[in-house]
Scaffold this motif. Structure first.
Motif, PDB file in Angstrom:
ATOM      1  N   HIS A  79       0.831  -1.201   0.000  1.00 59.86           N
ATOM      2  CA  HIS A  79       0.000   0.000   0.000  1.00 59.86           C
ATOM      3  C   HIS A  79       0.865   1.251   0.000  1.00 59.86           C
ATOM      4  O   HIS A  79       0.606   2.204  -0.748  1.00 59.86           O
ATOM      5  CB  HIS A  79      -0.912  -0.011   1.227  1.00 59.86           C
ATOM      6  CG  HIS A  79      -1.593   1.292   1.495  1.00 59.86           C
ATOM      7  ND1 HIS A  79      -2.616   1.776   0.713  1.00 59.86           N
ATOM      8  CD2 HIS A  79      -1.391   2.224   2.462  1.00 59.86           C
ATOM      9  CE1 HIS A  79      -3.010   2.950   1.174  1.00 59.86           C
ATOM     10  NE2 HIS A  79      -2.281   3.251   2.234  1.00 59.86           N
ATOM     11  N   ARG A  80       1.910   1.248   0.817  1.00 59.24           N
ATOM     12  CA  ARG A  80       2.774   2.424   0.951  1.00 59.24           C
ATOM     13  C   ARG A  80       3.485   2.781  -0.356  1.00 59.24           C
ATOM     14  O   ARG A  80       3.726   3.947  -0.654  1.00 59.24           O
ATOM     15  CB  ARG A  80       3.798   2.182   2.061  1.00 59.24           C
ATOM     16  CG  ARG A  80       3.288   2.479   3.458  1.00 59.24           C
ATOM     17  CD  ARG A  80       3.106   3.966   3.649  1.00 59.24           C
ATOM     18  NE  ARG A  80       2.441   4.277   4.899  1.00 59.24           N
ATOM     19  CZ  ARG A  80       2.082   5.488   5.272  1.00 59.24           C
ATOM     20  NH1 ARG A  80       2.301   6.511   4.466  1.00 59.24           N
ATOM     21  NH2 ARG A  80       1.483   5.713   6.414  1.00 59.24           N
ATOM     22  N   GLY A  82       2.383   1.896  -3.390  1.00 63.87           N
ATOM     23  CA  GLY A  82       1.438   2.035  -4.494  1.00 63.87           C
ATOM     24  C   GLY A  82       1.156   0.779  -5.288  1.00 63.87           C
ATOM     25  O   GLY A  82       0.604   0.864  -6.384  1.00 63.87           O
ATOM     26  N   ARG A 146      -2.492   8.167   0.435  1.00 60.09           N
ATOM     27  CA  ARG A 146      -1.328   7.308   0.667  1.00 60.09           C
ATOM     28  C   ARG A 146      -0.229   7.955   1.495  1.00 60.09           C
ATOM     29  O   ARG A 146       0.451   7.282   2.251  1.00 60.09           O
ATOM     30  CB  ARG A 146      -0.755   6.858  -0.675  1.00 60.09           C
ATOM     31  CG  ARG A 146      -0.137   5.475  -0.622  1.00 60.09           C
ATOM     32  CD  ARG A 146       0.203   4.983  -1.999  1.00 60.09           C
ATOM     33  NE  ARG A 146       1.468   5.507  -2.466  1.00 60.09           N
ATOM     34  CZ  ARG A 146       1.748   5.768  -3.732  1.00 60.09           C
ATOM     35  NH1 ARG A 146       0.838   5.567  -4.634  1.00 60.09           N
ATOM     36  NH2 ARG A 146       2.918   6.217  -4.097  1.00 60.09           N
ATOM     37  N   THR A 222      -7.738   2.207  -2.030  1.00 60.46           N
ATOM     38  CA  THR A 222      -6.741   3.215  -2.403  1.00 60.46           C
ATOM     39  C   THR A 222      -7.309   4.413  -3.157  1.00 60.46           C
ATOM     40  O   THR A 222      -6.599   5.400  -3.340  1.00 60.46           O
ATOM     41  CB  THR A 222      -5.651   2.565  -3.268  1.00 60.46           C
ATOM     42  OG1 THR A 222      -6.269   1.963  -4.422  1.00 60.46           O
ATOM     43  CG2 THR A 222      -4.904   1.487  -2.489  1.00 60.46           C
TER      44      THR A 222
END
Length: 295
Positions: A79-80, A82, A146, A222
């Protein structure tokens, strides 16, 4: 009571005979009993019908153990940077559960109030079916953008730690430690009362793997931040200025992205609901509900 909502079984508590309805959406790993009774009663006394429920995978609602145990650290890292996050379900599905609860109770529209992950679900509801959301209240939550700041290191360590045993006392002790780390510095905890509330939840249901799947569901959502400009529901954002889990900048970002949102920052509030915080939330919340309840 159990209802069939969005194709799954959801545990629901329905309080008060007033109208309109206030739907309360709880946060990560927390059950409907985590809503303080004083908070619920204040809304009932203000003339509202209050509906609470256990989110999927937690409490007495349907669990998703067949989906397996996610690798939270790996998915958080993805997630961090992308990359796509793999999750057995998403916040879209959990918003569908909430609408399913309303459908099962014959409720067309409601004020939606969510805390933490519940605020994210509430945001998803306001995006998915604006005609059904009389107002939106996002408490100690985030847009999910994010690059917003995350938990302090000691908070992350506390969240990822495990109880030192499998007995009830060990589990209660573990969660007391967690709440001491994420709690409100301006509103000191009453530890015996906290222990009693945690013990009540543990005895009702203890399902930590469901929390892990919910964490991955959060990480997989996201696109919400970029969509929040489409929210049309009158919105109140309440956030603690001393929140070590979801920093105040997250609340500011949420309010900035939602048109005409009202932001209320609370000094001394962390990421819990002790009595002083409950009153600090009710003070702007009840007028917000009244302004947007119609005649």
């Amino acid at each position: 009571m159990k209802v069939r909502a969005n194709g799954i079984d959801i545990e629901v508590e329905d309080s008060g005979a007033g109208r309109p309805v206030v739907l309360l959406v709880m946060g990560l790993g927390m059950q409907l009993v985590a809503w303080p009774e004083a908070f619920v009663q204040a809304l009932v006394d203000a003339g509202y019908r209050v509906v609470r429920f256990d989110n999927r995978d937690i409490g007495l609602s349907q669990h998703f153990d067949a989906a397996g145990v996610p690798n939270v650290l790996l998915e958080s890292m993805k997630h961090r940077i992308g990359l796509p996050v793999r999750a057995p379900y998403g916040l879209h599905d959990m918003a569908g559960d909430a609408f399913g609860v309303l459908d099962a109770l014959g409720i067309e529209s409601a004020h939606v109030v969510g805390v933490s992950m519940g605020g994210m679900i509430a945001q998803r509801m306001a995006l998915a079916a604006p005609q059904r959301v009389l107002s939106l209240t996002s408490i100690m939550s985030s847009s999910g953008a994010r690059f917003l700041p995350g938990p302090k290191p000691q908070v992350w360590r506390a969240l990822m730690a495990k109880p030192e045993g499998t007995g009830e006392d060990a589990i209660v002790n573990h969660y007391v430690k967690v709440f001491k780390v994420i709690g409100s510095p301006g509103f000191p905890l009453d530890e015996p009362q906290l222990r009693d509330r945690i013990r009540l939840g543990v005895r009702r249901s203890y399902h930590p793997v469901g929390t892990l799947r919910q964490m991955v569901a959060i990480a997989s959502d996201t696109r919400r931040a970029a969509e929040l400009h489409r929210v049309t529901a009158p919105t109140l954002v309440v956030h603690g200025k001393d929140d070590p889990l979801v920093p105040f900048l997250c609340g500011q970002d949420t309010a900035r992205r939602i048109p005409n949102a009202q932001l209320v920052g609370v000094h001394g509030m962390g990421h819990d609901l002790p009595p002083g915080v409950v009153q600090s939330i009710l003070t702007p919340l009840v007028p917000h509900l009244r302004r947007n309840s119609g005649p």
